[in-house]
Scaffold this motif. Structure first.
Motif, PDB file in Angstrom:
ATOM      1  N   GLY A  31      25.616 -71.670  60.584  1.00 51.56           N
ATOM      2  CA  GLY A  31      26.839 -71.791  61.366  1.00 51.56           C
ATOM      3  C   GLY A  31      27.295 -73.235  61.497  1.00 51.56           C
ATOM      4  O   GLY A  31      28.490 -73.534  61.406  1.00 51.56           O
ATOM      5  N   LEU A  32      26.347 -74.146  61.690  1.00 52.54           N
ATOM      6  CA  LEU A  32      26.687 -75.565  61.787  1.00 52.54           C
ATOM      7  C   LEU A  32      27.234 -76.075  60.456  1.00 52.54           C
ATOM      8  O   LEU A  32      28.206 -76.846  60.430  1.00 52.54           O
ATOM      9  CB  LEU A  32      25.458 -76.367  62.201  1.00 52.54           C
ATOM     10  N   ALA A  33      26.643 -75.631  59.364  1.00 55.69           N
ATOM     11  CA  ALA A  33      27.122 -76.056  58.044  1.00 55.69           C
ATOM     12  C   ALA A  33      28.568 -75.621  57.818  1.00 55.69           C
ATOM     13  O   ALA A  33      29.371 -76.363  57.241  1.00 55.69           O
ATOM     14  CB  ALA A  33      26.224 -75.485  56.951  1.00 55.69           C
ATOM     15  N   ALA A  34      28.918 -74.427  58.288  1.00 52.13           N
ATOM     16  CA  ALA A  34      30.297 -73.955  58.137  1.00 52.13           C
ATOM     17  C   ALA A  34      31.258 -74.822  58.943  1.00 52.13           C
ATOM     18  O   ALA A  34      32.371 -75.119  58.481  1.00 52.13           O
ATOM     19  CB  ALA A  34      30.396 -72.492  58.570  1.00 52.13           C
ATOM     20  N   ARG A  35      30.854 -75.238  60.139  1.00 54.08           N
ATOM     21  CA  ARG A  35      31.699 -76.130  60.939  1.00 54.08           C
ATOM     22  C   ARG A  35      31.887 -77.477  60.233  1.00 54.08           C
ATOM     23  O   ARG A  35      32.991 -78.038  60.206  1.00 54.08           O
ATOM     24  CB  ARG A  35      31.062 -76.364  62.318  1.00 54.08           C
ATOM     25  N   ILE A  36      30.813 -77.990  59.673  1.00 49.08           N
ATOM     26  CA  ILE A  36      30.879 -79.285  58.994  1.00 49.08           C
ATOM     27  C   ILE A  36      31.757 -79.202  57.755  1.00 49.08           C
ATOM     28  O   ILE A  36      32.533 -80.121  57.456  1.00 49.08           O
ATOM     29  CB  ILE A  36      29.462 -79.770  58.651  1.00 49.08           C
TER      30      ILE A  36
END
Length: 253
Positions: A31-36
């Motif tokens: 999920g964090l990778a998608a935000r980044i």
């Protein structure tokens, strides 16, 4: 490195079965990778990752097309080597052992600083996040996930029902992170269900997350059995309060 950080590093070094048990950690990293990936980053950013673990976030970011020049770090040498083995060698990827709270990275400033579920082990996570902003290049972004005080509420409630205190680490209040940048803070509850209390405790140990709060003394076996039975009556659900923080250094700053 402080004595407590050395203890935490040893626990994660021994987490040889991390990937099989770290389901929440894998999902949060993705999920964090998608935000980044949605950020307006330079075409070839300079990236610093803190607390890489076995490489969940690193791999997810590369899968999302985040290239550039990377410095990938963790406090535990064994985790750095496992991340290196997962990703392979590359001239664009450097690996290093680093205490992200008390150490200082080489090669900055960075266009992106990222970390997934590592800052909750810091002595003062909000203060450390504030310092990381100084490591950013103008226009750079820092995105991290950490755990808030609502995490493991069910396990703490089982202790309280028996008149006992749980050994879960103290998590920084969400308000402390909101004070850094209240408009770029997201709080989400993620719930994991275990078959029983023994499976929950085994999973924590398997991912290296069994280090108790400073000064906590292990419960006697009989008391622990009572807590486990109370926990199992609450359906064995465990809440992770995931706090996503985004700090940005303005261009020209």
């Amino acid at each position: 490195m402080t004595d407590r950080h050395a203890q935490i590093a040893r626990a994660f070094a021994g987490a040889r079965d991390y990937d099989r048990h770290a389901r929440i950690q894998r999902d949060v990293a993705r999920g964090l990778a998608a935000r980044i990936a949605a950020l307006d980053l330079p075409e070839s950013p300079r990236v610093l990752e803190l607390g890489c673990g076995t490489g969940f976030l690193t791999e997810a970011l590369l899968d999302n097309g985040i290239g550039g020049d990377w410095l990938i770090t963790d406090i535990a040498p064994a985790m750095v080597e496992r991340c290196r083995a997962r990703l392979g060698e590359s001239p664009q990827r450097r690996f290093a052992v680093l205490d992200g709270e008390y150490g200082a990275p080489e090669g900055g400033p960075y266009d992106l600083i990222c970390s997934s579920l590592a800052l909750q082990w810091f002595d003062d996570a909000p203060a450390a996040l504030g310092r990381m902003k100084d490591w950013l290049a103008p226009g750079g972004h820092g995105l991290i996930t950490t755990l808030g005080p609502g995490s493991f509420a069910e396990w703490r409630a089982a202790h309280a029902a028996e008149g006992l205190d749980a050994g879960t680490p103290p998590f920084a209040p969400v308000e402390a992170f909101a004070a850094i940048d209240p408009e770029n803070l997201v709080v989400e509850n993620v719930v994991e269900t275990h078959p029983d209390a023994r499976a929950f405790l085994h999973a924590l140990k398997a991912i290296g997350a069994g280090t108790a709060a400073p000064g906590h003394r292990p419960l006697p076996p009989a008391a622990l059995r009572r807590v486990m039975a109370t926990f199992e009556r609450s359906t064995c659900k465990v809440t992770y309060e995931v706090v996503t923080c985004h700090v940005h250094r303005a261009r020209g700053a």
